[in-house]
Write an enzyme that holds these catalytic residues in place. Sequence first.
Site, PDB file in Angstrom:
ATOM      1  N   GLY A 137       2.453   0.456   8.277  1.00  0.00           N
ATOM      2  CA  GLY A 137       1.269   1.291   8.469  1.00  0.00           C
ATOM      3  C   GLY A 137       1.426   2.186   9.683  1.00  0.00           C
TER       4      GLY A 137
ATOM      5  N   ASN B 212       0.870  -1.185   0.000  1.00  0.00           N
ATOM      6  CA  ASN B 212       0.000   0.000   0.000  1.00  0.00           C
ATOM      7  C   ASN B 212       0.904   1.231   0.000  1.00  0.00           C
ATOM      8  OD1 ASN B 212      -1.684   2.126   0.489  1.00  0.00           O
ATOM      9  ND2 ASN B 212      -2.490   1.363   2.432  1.00  0.00           N
TER      10      ASN B 212
ATOM     11  N   PHE C  80       0.374   4.171   0.170  1.00  0.00           N
ATOM     12  CA  PHE C  80      -0.067   5.288   1.013  1.00  0.00           C
ATOM     13  C   PHE C  80      -0.158   4.913   2.490  1.00  0.00           C
ATOM     14  CE2 PHE C  80      -2.036   5.664  -3.229  1.00  0.00           C
ATOM     15  CZ  PHE C  80      -1.294   6.747  -3.670  1.00  0.00           C
TER      16      PHE C  80
ATOM     17  N   ALA D 102      -8.605   1.217  -2.082  1.00  0.00           N
ATOM     18  CA  ALA D 102      -9.040   0.349  -0.986  1.00  0.00           C
ATOM     19  C   ALA D 102      -9.733  -0.870  -1.592  1.00  0.00           C
ATOM     20  CB  ALA D 102      -9.987   1.113  -0.079  1.00  0.00           C
ATOM     21  N   ASN D 103      -9.520  -2.028  -0.982  1.00  0.00           N
ATOM     22  CA  ASN D 103     -10.100  -3.316  -1.408  1.00  0.00           C
ATOM     23  C   ASN D 103      -9.529  -3.868  -2.718  1.00  0.00           C
ATOM     24  OD1 ASN D 103     -11.700  -3.741   0.791  1.00  0.00           O
ATOM     25  ND2 ASN D 103     -13.372  -2.514  -0.031  1.00  0.00           N
TER      26      ASN D 103
ATOM     27  N   ASP E 243      -2.520  -2.576   9.406  1.00  0.00           N
ATOM     28  CA  ASP E 243      -3.456  -3.643   9.749  1.00  0.00           C
ATOM     29  C   ASP E 243      -4.630  -3.680   8.768  1.00  0.00           C
ATOM     30  OD1 ASP E 243      -1.888  -4.280  11.898  1.00  0.00           O
ATOM     31  OD2 ASP E 243      -2.990  -3.026  13.293  1.00  0.00           O
TER      32      ASP E 243
HETATM   33  N1  LIG Z   1      -3.721   2.434  -2.867  1.00  0.00           N
HETATM   34  C1  LIG Z   1      -4.613   2.667  -1.909  1.00  0.00           C
HETATM   35  N2  LIG Z   1      -5.301   3.828  -1.873  1.00  0.00           N
HETATM   36  C2  LIG Z   1      -6.182   4.091  -0.905  1.00  0.00           C
HETATM   37  N3  LIG Z   1      -6.473   3.238   0.098  1.00  0.00           N
HETATM   38  C3  LIG Z   1      -5.824   2.068   0.120  1.00  0.00           C
HETATM   39  C4  LIG Z   1      -4.864   1.729  -0.871  1.00  0.00           C
HETATM   40  N4  LIG Z   1      -4.359   0.517  -0.585  1.00  0.00           N
HETATM   41  C5  LIG Z   1      -5.003   0.090   0.539  1.00  0.00           C
HETATM   42  N5  LIG Z   1      -5.878   1.018   0.960  1.00  0.00           N
HETATM   43  C6  LIG Z   1      -6.751   0.997   2.131  1.00  0.00           C
HETATM   44  O1  LIG Z   1      -6.218   1.894   3.108  1.00  0.00           O
HETATM   45  C7  LIG Z   1      -6.506   1.421   4.419  1.00  0.00           C
HETATM   46  C8  LIG Z   1      -5.340   1.706   5.346  1.00  0.00           C
HETATM   47  O2  LIG Z   1      -4.210   1.084   4.844  1.00  0.00           O
HETATM   48  P1  LIG Z   1      -3.075   0.462   5.754  1.00  0.00           P
HETATM   49  O3  LIG Z   1      -3.687  -0.358   6.794  1.00  0.00           O
HETATM   50  O4  LIG Z   1      -2.088  -0.199   4.852  1.00  0.00           O
HETATM   51  O5  LIG Z   1      -2.366   1.760   6.303  1.00  0.00           O
HETATM   52  P2  LIG Z   1      -2.384   2.473   7.711  1.00  0.00           P
HETATM   53  O6  LIG Z   1      -1.534   3.675   7.615  1.00  0.00           O
HETATM   54  O7  LIG Z   1      -2.073   1.511   8.761  1.00  0.00           O
HETATM   55  O8  LIG Z   1      -3.806   2.926   7.889  1.00  0.00           O
HETATM   56  P3  LIG Z   1      -4.530   3.036   9.250  1.00  0.00           P
HETATM   57  O9  LIG Z   1      -3.578   2.756  10.349  1.00  0.00           O
HETATM   58  O10 LIG Z   1      -5.035   4.411   9.249  1.00  0.00           O
HETATM   59  O11 LIG Z   1      -5.564   1.958   9.103  1.00  0.00           O
HETATM   60  C9  LIG Z   1      -6.776  -0.053   4.273  1.00  0.00           C
HETATM   61  O12 LIG Z   1      -8.011  -0.357   4.824  1.00  0.00           O
HETATM   62  C10 LIG Z   1      -6.802  -0.336   2.787  1.00  0.00           C
HETATM   63  O13 LIG Z   1      -8.000  -0.966   2.428  1.00  0.00           O
END
Ligand SMILES: Nc1ncnc2c1ncn2[C@@H]1O[C@H](COP(=O)(O)OP(=O)(O)OP(=O)(O)O)[C@@H](O)[C@H]1O
Length: 550
Positions: A278, A172, A174, A208-209, A235
């Site tokens: 994350g 991911n 982002f 997302a998804n 997560d």
């Molecule tokens: N390329 C993408 N663009 C936007 N959202 C995404 C992308 N890839 C994954 N996601 C969604 O973004 C959400 C958060 O991603 P991730 O868990 O990897 O990061 P995070 O920084 O830990 O986020 P958080 O702690 O806020 O949940 C996930 O639920 C996922 O479904």
Amino acid sequence: MPNSKKSKQVSNQQHVTIVPVEPVKGDNVDTVAYSSRSRISGESGHLIADVQSPHAKKHRIIFDRDHNVFEFRLLDGSSKHLIVYRLDELLSTTCFPLKINSGVPVIPTKPVTSDKTLYFNFVYKKDKQKWRLKQIPVVFYTTSERDYWHSLIDTTLRRVKNRPKNIIIFINPFGGKGKAQKIFKDNVEAFFWLTPGLRYKVMLTERANHARDFIVEMPPEQWCALDGLVSVGGDGLFNELLSGALLRTQNDAGRNIDDPNTSHLVTPHIRFGIIGAGSANSIVSTVHETNDHATSAVHIAIGSECNVDVCTVHQHQKLIRISANAISYGWLGDVLRDSEEYRCLGPVRYQWSALRTTIRHPIYRGIVQFSLSHKENVNPKDQLPPCLDPCPVCQKPQGNEKYDYHWHAEFTHVICCVIPTVTPFTPHGLAPFTGIGDGTLDLALVPRISRCHNMQFMRKVAMYGGKQLYELDSSLNCYRVTKWSYQPDSDQDDPGVWNLDGEILEQPKDEPLHFKLHPQLISFFGRDAAMVKPTKRSFIKKRKSSIVYQ
Ligand SMILES: Nc1ncnc2c1ncn2[C@@H]1O[C@H](COP(=O)(O)OP(=O)(O)OP(=O)(O)O)[C@@H](O)[C@H]1O
């Protein structure tokens, strides 16, 4: 066999166990449990070669293929300088040296192959939590002998059954601070690149998804050929992989995952790995006791395995979410809901929203029903205060057949931990009792407490962990359960939200949500902490060999 005289394979030789004769660095072979050794089929016997260290000190290597161990012995006549490594600690052998930065290898742009040296790339437990790589150069007398050992070990490692052969890595871009790609390139990829026989495909998620849909829609032949799914993110991304793989597996096996009464779901044939990139990285921190990237990469590369409990969430007869971490309601749910509005602040948004939610001090009234695990020996009827009046369950003449216990109350927190839940805010774990795959959920019920008490409560969880808090705070009622449900009272305008593995789940206003445990449903690339001790330091102060005392 090559034409070397120094090397001899003694396959018909009587069984000989390599045991250090003196207390030296490394484990005595006989103390290594059979279960911790790599499973390997094929040839048996010993392979022996006389070699040199880079400083021209004479050594002997013995590859004991009955026990899958390597012995490196310094030939100085004393027979006490030796070290024994298990095959499952050997990531690979290479004919070129590697650049290693603090135990993390770097993929060479132009590998410089040496003449007669074979580099053994061992992984080792650097301290209580972290794993790293070290390289031991061993100089053979001839190039052909070196090549023979290299090809034999390489072939052997490719046949080790528990090592992954074909994995997909979802990144991911982002996630967290947006550094997932860099983390993968700098700290992870070289471990996979070095693993013999491992094919890996990298996919950047675009929405997302994306990862979940990709897994569910993958062609059957590609799905069956896979043996691992790795997320490089938080997560939330891992939860997508978990949901995709579980949905697909139950679908293929004809199981109804929607029905909360389905007792046995099918375990996916793939293992899961997480590189924590994350904001919270709670699951990986719980399983490995650290979110160190290289440690996660090592466990994936050497094919470590541990089984993890999973909880499914149902509304009516429909599956709505899957969790392998923690599900919380009340104050923690509201913090997450509030933090969504401040995503632009990055991870610091959680502290900001915690402050705002504490001032607001939400309390929700509802009914929790649950059934205990056989591991629980406390009777909730002796502990729980009386239900608030009127209680719909108490009023039912025949009681409730679905769950054994219930409590109608005003709640500050309802928290269910599937695993111990280590996060940056709860470094000692949130759950008082549960383990990673122990077949129980910890259900913690905290009734209405004051704002000030709640602040103390959260501070104590952060400082001491859930286990200590359970002993310190009598307002916490915690039970080990296997299934439970929650229904808010319908006269509340806001029924609250859930924080499920860091993602928001809306609580329906008039309907209960049902939570069901599936013990050890998934396999994870993680190693039982008890199984491997950190490498022992040598008692010998003077280093006589760069091979034995690396
Ligand atoms: N390329 C993408 N663009 C936007 N959202 C995404 C992308 N890839 C994954 N996601 C969604 O973004 C959400 C958060 O991603 P991730 O868990 O990897 O990061 P995070 O920084 O830990 O986020 P958080 O702690 O806020 O949940 C996930 O639920 C996922 O479904």
